[in-house]
Write an enzyme that holds these catalytic residues in place. Structure first.
Site, short mmCIF file in Angstrom:
data_model
loop_
_atom_site.label_atom_id
_atom_site.label_comp_id
_atom_site.label_asym_id
_atom_site.label_seq_id
_atom_site.Cartn_x
_atom_site.Cartn_y
_atom_site.Cartn_z
N LYS A 13 0.84 -1.21 0.00
CA LYS A 13 0.00 0.00 0.00
C LYS A 13 0.87 1.26 0.00
O LYS A 13 0.67 2.16 -0.81
CB LYS A 13 -0.92 0.03 1.24
CG LYS A 13 -1.80 -1.19 1.40
CD LYS A 13 -2.66 -1.10 2.64
CE LYS A 13 -1.91 -1.10 3.94
NZ LYS A 13 -1.19 -2.34 4.28
N ARG A 88 -9.41 1.11 8.99
CA ARG A 88 -8.90 -0.23 9.26
C ARG A 88 -9.87 -1.04 10.11
O ARG A 88 -9.57 -2.18 10.47
CB ARG A 88 -7.56 -0.09 9.98
CG ARG A 88 -6.60 -1.20 9.72
CD ARG A 88 -5.34 -0.92 10.48
NE ARG A 88 -4.49 -0.01 9.77
CZ ARG A 88 -3.26 -0.29 9.37
NH1 ARG A 88 -2.72 -1.46 9.60
NH2 ARG A 88 -2.53 0.60 8.76
N ARG A 127 11.92 -5.48 4.76
CA ARG A 127 11.67 -4.04 4.53
C ARG A 127 12.70 -3.17 5.27
O ARG A 127 13.05 -3.43 6.40
CB ARG A 127 10.27 -3.67 5.01
CG ARG A 127 10.05 -2.15 4.96
CD ARG A 127 8.62 -1.76 5.05
NE ARG A 127 7.96 -2.25 6.25
CZ ARG A 127 6.64 -2.16 6.44
NH1 ARG A 127 5.87 -1.63 5.51
NH2 ARG A 127 6.10 -2.63 7.53
N ARG A 160 11.62 -1.18 10.90
CA ARG A 160 10.51 -0.83 11.79
C ARG A 160 10.43 -1.82 12.95
O ARG A 160 10.58 -3.02 12.74
CB ARG A 160 9.19 -0.84 10.99
CG ARG A 160 8.81 0.55 10.52
CD ARG A 160 7.67 0.55 9.57
NE ARG A 160 6.47 -0.14 10.03
CZ ARG A 160 5.33 -0.16 9.35
NH1 ARG A 160 5.25 0.48 8.19
NH2 ARG A 160 4.29 -0.80 9.80
N ARG A 171 0.22 -8.89 13.65
CA ARG A 171 -0.42 -7.87 12.80
C ARG A 171 -1.30 -8.54 11.73
O ARG A 171 -2.37 -8.03 11.39
CB ARG A 171 0.64 -7.00 12.12
CG ARG A 171 1.24 -5.97 13.07
CD ARG A 171 2.55 -5.43 12.56
NE ARG A 171 2.43 -4.73 11.30
CZ ARG A 171 3.43 -4.56 10.44
NH1 ARG A 171 4.62 -5.07 10.69
NH2 ARG A 171 3.25 -3.89 9.33
P1 AP5 Z 1 4.93 -1.54 1.92
O1 AP5 Z 1 4.57 -0.72 0.74
O2 AP5 Z 1 5.69 -0.88 3.04
O3 AP5 Z 1 3.64 -2.33 2.48
P2 AP5 Z 1 2.34 -1.78 3.20
O4 AP5 Z 1 1.18 -2.48 2.60
O5 AP5 Z 1 2.33 -0.29 3.22
O6 AP5 Z 1 2.60 -2.41 4.63
P3 AP5 Z 1 2.65 -1.76 6.08
O7 AP5 Z 1 3.40 -2.77 6.95
O8 AP5 Z 1 3.21 -0.38 6.09
O9 AP5 Z 1 1.17 -1.75 6.44
P4 AP5 Z 1 0.58 -1.80 7.80
O10 AP5 Z 1 -0.80 -1.62 7.40
O11 AP5 Z 1 0.82 -2.96 8.68
O12 AP5 Z 1 1.40 -0.67 8.59
P5 AP5 Z 1 1.05 0.82 8.94
O13 AP5 Z 1 2.28 1.61 8.90
O14 AP5 Z 1 -0.11 1.27 8.13
O15 AP5 Z 1 5.78 -2.79 1.38
C1 AP5 Z 1 6.32 -3.75 2.27
C2 AP5 Z 1 7.68 -4.24 1.73
O16 AP5 Z 1 7.48 -4.93 0.50
C3 AP5 Z 1 8.70 -3.13 1.42
O17 AP5 Z 1 9.96 -3.58 1.76
C4 AP5 Z 1 8.59 -2.94 -0.11
O18 AP5 Z 1 9.81 -2.50 -0.66
C5 AP5 Z 1 8.21 -4.33 -0.57
N1 AP5 Z 1 7.29 -4.34 -1.72
C6 AP5 Z 1 6.16 -3.61 -1.86
N2 AP5 Z 1 5.54 -3.90 -3.02
C7 AP5 Z 1 6.31 -4.85 -3.61
C8 AP5 Z 1 6.20 -5.58 -4.83
N3 AP5 Z 1 5.18 -5.41 -5.68
N4 AP5 Z 1 7.15 -6.49 -5.13
C9 AP5 Z 1 8.19 -6.68 -4.27
N5 AP5 Z 1 8.34 -6.03 -3.11
C10 AP5 Z 1 7.42 -5.12 -2.78
O19 AP5 Z 1 0.52 0.67 10.44
C11 AP5 Z 1 1.41 0.37 11.49
C12 AP5 Z 1 0.65 0.33 12.80
O20 AP5 Z 1 0.04 1.62 13.08
C13 AP5 Z 1 -0.55 -0.66 12.87
O21 AP5 Z 1 -0.13 -1.96 13.18
C14 AP5 Z 1 -1.39 -0.01 13.98
O22 AP5 Z 1 -0.85 -0.26 15.25
C15 AP5 Z 1 -1.25 1.48 13.69
N6 AP5 Z 1 -2.28 1.96 12.75
C16 AP5 Z 1 -2.09 2.39 11.47
N7 AP5 Z 1 -3.26 2.73 10.89
C17 AP5 Z 1 -4.22 2.51 11.83
C18 AP5 Z 1 -5.62 2.64 11.84
N8 AP5 Z 1 -6.28 3.06 10.75
N9 AP5 Z 1 -6.29 2.29 12.96
C19 AP5 Z 1 -5.65 1.85 14.07
N10 AP5 Z 1 -4.30 1.71 14.14
C20 AP5 Z 1 -3.59 2.02 13.03
#
Ligand code: AP5
Length: 216
Positions: A13, A88, A127, A160, A171
């Site tokens: 994402k 979410r 990552r 991270r 997660r």
């Molecule tokens: P990346 O693009 O970083 O993946 P992502 O889908 O953004 O994954 P996240 O881990 O950031 O999502 P998340 O939802 O768990 O975390 P968030 O920060 O939102 O890609 C991942 C890896 O793959 C990278 O190394 C990239 O290079 C590689 N990659 C990507 N695409 C690729 C491809 N096509 N081919 C090969 N490699 C690829 O949330 C963190 C925490 O914050 C949550 O756990 C929660 O505690 C809190 N939080 C966030 N939002 C909320 C909410 N709405 N409500 C409550 N708590 C929340």
């Protein structure tokens, strides 16, 4: 055009939101990035979110809704935005729907990035991110030019805290329980589009670009 990016942790994402925003002049609002910024800056919200994020749990709906509404209000004159990782929970989605109606903001689509659990775990384990500019890398799939260093600003890349193997598993469990039901929620509203996200970043981005042209 305003979009929501749905999908499990590691689906891409953040990577694809950044790529699309760079190309289209849109703004990315990543809930996780905003929460991590608050932790870094030592705000009250950051203090409340810190341990929750480290455990891989979700921050409470009320806190996240207020935070995101304030961010979205600040973007009213932009070319459109991508909500990355928000909403979410069904509670967040309902609150967001009411907020959009009140502010007369149109949602064009909810795009769901779909990938198998093995791929998600591999992506999250490898990552690396730049603490300064936020650029995301993967040690194998999308490595920086120089090992461990950001291509953009030469900053040392970091891992991270919630990308530890045990936290990744938790997660994913939280995603299945609380976030996956949003796929059905937006499907019923006729707003859902699915993107197979297992290919390399370039091919996934091409599919996304095609979909973007179709939606707008
Ligand atoms: P990346 O693009 O970083 O993946 P992502 O889908 O953004 O994954 P996240 O881990 O950031 O999502 P998340 O939802 O768990 O975390 P968030 O920060 O939102 O890609 C991942 C890896 O793959 C990278 O190394 C990239 O290079 C590689 N990659 C990507 N695409 C690729 C491809 N096509 N081919 C090969 N490699 C690829 O949330 C963190 C925490 O914050 C949550 O756990 C929660 O505690 C809190 N939080 C966030 N939002 C909320 C909410 N709405 N409500 C409550 N708590 C929340």
């Amino acid at each position: 055009m305003n979009l929501i990016f749905l999908g499990p942790p590691g689906a891409g994402k953040g990577t694809h939101a950044k790529m699309l925003c760079e190309k289209r002049g849109m703004m990315q609002l990543a809930a996780g990035d905003i929460l991590r910024r608050n932790i870094k800056e030592g705000t009250k919200l950051g203090a409340l979110a810190k341990d929750v994020i480290a455990r891989g749990e979700l921050v409470s709906d009320d806190l996240v809704n207020d935070m995101m509404f304030e961010e979205i209000r600040g973007l009213k004159n932009s070319k459109g935005f991508i909500l990355d990782g928000y909403p979410r929970t069904i509670g967040q989605a309902e609150a967001l729907g009411k907020f959009f109606a009140k502010e007369k903001i149109q949602l064009a689509a909810a795009i769901n990035f779909d990938a198998s659990e093995d791929i998600l775990v591999d992506r999250l384990s490898g990552r690396r991110g730049c603490p300064k500019c936020g650029k995301i890398y993967h040690v194998r799939n999308m490595p920086p030019k120089k090992d461990g260093v950001c291509d953009v600003d030469g900053e040392k890349l970091t891992i991270r805290k919630d990308d530890e193997p045990e936290t990744i598993r938790h997660r994913l469990k939280v995603y299945h329980e609380s976030t996956k039901p949003l796929i059905e929620y937006y499907r019923k509203k006729g707003l859902l589009h699915n993107i197979p996200a297992e290919g390399d970043a370039e091919s996934v981005q091409k599919v996304l670009e095609k979909l973007f042209e179709k939606i707008r």
